[in-house]
Design a protein around this motif. Structure first.
Motif, PDB file in Angstrom:
ATOM      1  N   UNK A  82       7.421  11.625  -4.081  1.00 39.65           N
ATOM      2  CA  UNK A  82       6.996  12.096  -2.764  1.00 39.65           C
ATOM      3  C   UNK A  82       6.202  10.983  -2.075  1.00 39.65           C
ATOM      4  N   UNK A  83       6.600  10.609  -0.844  1.00 38.51           N
ATOM      5  CA  UNK A  83       5.890   9.508  -0.167  1.00 38.51           C
ATOM      6  C   UNK A  83       4.447   9.879   0.179  1.00 38.51           C
ATOM      7  N   UNK A  84       3.601   8.877   0.211  1.00 38.28           N
ATOM      8  CA  UNK A  84       2.197   9.071   0.591  1.00 38.28           C
ATOM      9  C   UNK A  84       2.125   9.544   2.044  1.00 38.28           C
ATOM     10  N   UNK A  85       1.005  10.184   2.378  1.00 38.66           N
ATOM     11  CA  UNK A  85       0.820  10.682   3.742  1.00 38.66           C
ATOM     12  C   UNK A  85       0.882   9.571   4.779  1.00 38.66           C
ATOM     13  N   UNK A  86       0.297   8.428   4.484  1.00 41.66           N
ATOM     14  CA  UNK A  86       0.251   7.310   5.435  1.00 41.66           C
ATOM     15  C   UNK A  86       1.364   6.290   5.223  1.00 41.66           C
ATOM     16  N   UNK A  87       2.367   6.655   4.469  1.00 41.19           N
ATOM     17  CA  UNK A  87       3.463   5.727   4.159  1.00 41.19           C
ATOM     18  C   UNK A  87       4.246   5.372   5.421  1.00 41.19           C
ATOM     19  N   UNK A  88       4.774   4.160   5.397  1.00 41.47           N
ATOM     20  CA  UNK A  88       5.687   3.745   6.464  1.00 41.47           C
ATOM     21  C   UNK A  88       7.026   3.417   5.801  1.00 41.47           C
ATOM     22  N   UNK A  89       8.096   3.542   6.556  1.00 44.17           N
ATOM     23  CA  UNK A  89       9.423   3.252   6.031  1.00 44.17           C
ATOM     24  C   UNK A  89       9.697   1.757   6.178  1.00 44.17           C
ATOM     25  N   UNK A 121       0.804  -1.229   0.000  1.00 41.87           N
ATOM     26  CA  UNK A 121       0.000   0.000   0.000  1.00 41.87           C
ATOM     27  C   UNK A 121       0.836   1.279   0.000  1.00 41.87           C
ATOM     28  N   UNK A 122       2.137   1.162   0.211  1.00 41.21           N
ATOM     29  CA  UNK A 122       3.016   2.331   0.174  1.00 41.21           C
ATOM     30  C   UNK A 122       3.386   2.719  -1.252  1.00 41.21           C
ATOM     31  N   UNK A 123       3.034   1.871  -2.224  1.00 40.56           N
ATOM     32  CA  UNK A 123       3.422   2.095  -3.614  1.00 40.56           C
ATOM     33  C   UNK A 123       2.806   3.374  -4.172  1.00 40.56           C
ATOM     34  N   UNK A 124       3.646   4.144  -4.825  1.00 38.09           N
ATOM     35  CA  UNK A 124       3.205   5.343  -5.528  1.00 38.09           C
ATOM     36  C   UNK A 124       4.153   5.567  -6.694  1.00 38.09           C
ATOM     37  N   UNK A 125       3.641   5.988  -7.835  1.00 35.66           N
ATOM     38  CA  UNK A 125       4.563   6.273  -8.941  1.00 35.66           C
ATOM     39  C   UNK A 125       5.378   7.548  -8.690  1.00 35.66           C
ATOM     40  N   UNK A 126       4.919   8.343  -7.750  1.00 35.20           N
ATOM     41  CA  UNK A 126       5.553   9.637  -7.496  1.00 35.20           C
ATOM     42  C   UNK A 126       6.644   9.534  -6.445  1.00 35.20           C
ATOM     43  N   UNK A 183      13.653  11.774   3.725  1.00 34.98           N
ATOM     44  CA  UNK A 183      14.342  12.277   4.925  1.00 34.98           C
ATOM     45  C   UNK A 183      13.445  13.259   5.676  1.00 34.98           C
ATOM     46  N   UNK A 184      12.688  14.078   4.946  1.00 29.78           N
ATOM     47  CA  UNK A 184      11.757  15.011   5.600  1.00 29.78           C
ATOM     48  C   UNK A 184      10.681  14.252   6.383  1.00 29.78           C
ATOM     49  N   UNK A 185      10.196  13.160   5.801  1.00 33.07           N
ATOM     50  CA  UNK A 185       9.110  12.402   6.426  1.00 33.07           C
ATOM     51  C   UNK A 185       9.629  11.434   7.488  1.00 33.07           C
TER      52      UNK A 185
END
Length: 150
Positions: free
Chosen positions: A66-73, A59-64, A129-131
């Motif tokens: 910038x990480x998604x708001x609910x992304x986890x590392x 669910x963390x997958x995004x083509x962009x 790094x920001x997130x």
């Protein structure tokens, strides 16, 4: 997630290069049958890496970038070995298939995609790094596309 114009630019260039890759253009590399079969093996390995990385990121997958708001590392599985295994899989797939097809054109597009992935991940990692402040330590102990040996 707010989509940044840089995100759109990176994804647009990437899609354009994928389209160019599918074109049939003359130009042989002159590789032997054995080298071509080795390319097919590398392409298959890339496909497996890509599939496992996609399943793991889920669910963390995004083509962009910038990480998604609910992304986890994610720092386990393939992501314990390399920071960007999806790009690793794509690189192996495309370069391997270029060798298998004996196509200098496809190999050139593969190299351009690899260069784009390098630039795109530099930007992506700034966003990560920001997130995730812990990304700095993760970055130092893990290779970008390939396993860090030293």
């Amino acid at each position: 997630m707010k989509i940044n114009p840089k995100d759109i630019l990176f994804v647009s260039i990437q899609l354009l290069l994928f389209v160019f890759y599918t074109l049939v253009v003359d130009g042989s590399l002159g590789f032997s049958f054995i080298v071509q079969k080795g390319g097919l093996f590398i392409s298959g390995l890339g496909t497996l890496i890509l599939i496992f990385a996609l399943l793991q990121i889920n669910k963390n997958l995004s083509p962009f970038p910038t990480p998604r708001d609910r992304a986890i590392l994610i720092q386990n599985g393939l992501y314990k070995l390399v920071r960007h295994p999806i790009y690793t899989g794509i690189i192996f797939m495309l370069i391997g298939y270029s060798v298998y097809q004996n196509s200098i054109y496809k190999l050139c597009i593969s190299v351009l995609l690899m260069l784009l992935f390098h630039i795109k991940t530099n930007y992506e990692e700034q966003q990560l790094i920001k997130k995730f402040p812990e990304y700095v330590e993760y970055k130092h102990k893990t290779g970008k596309f390939f396993v860090r040996l030293f």
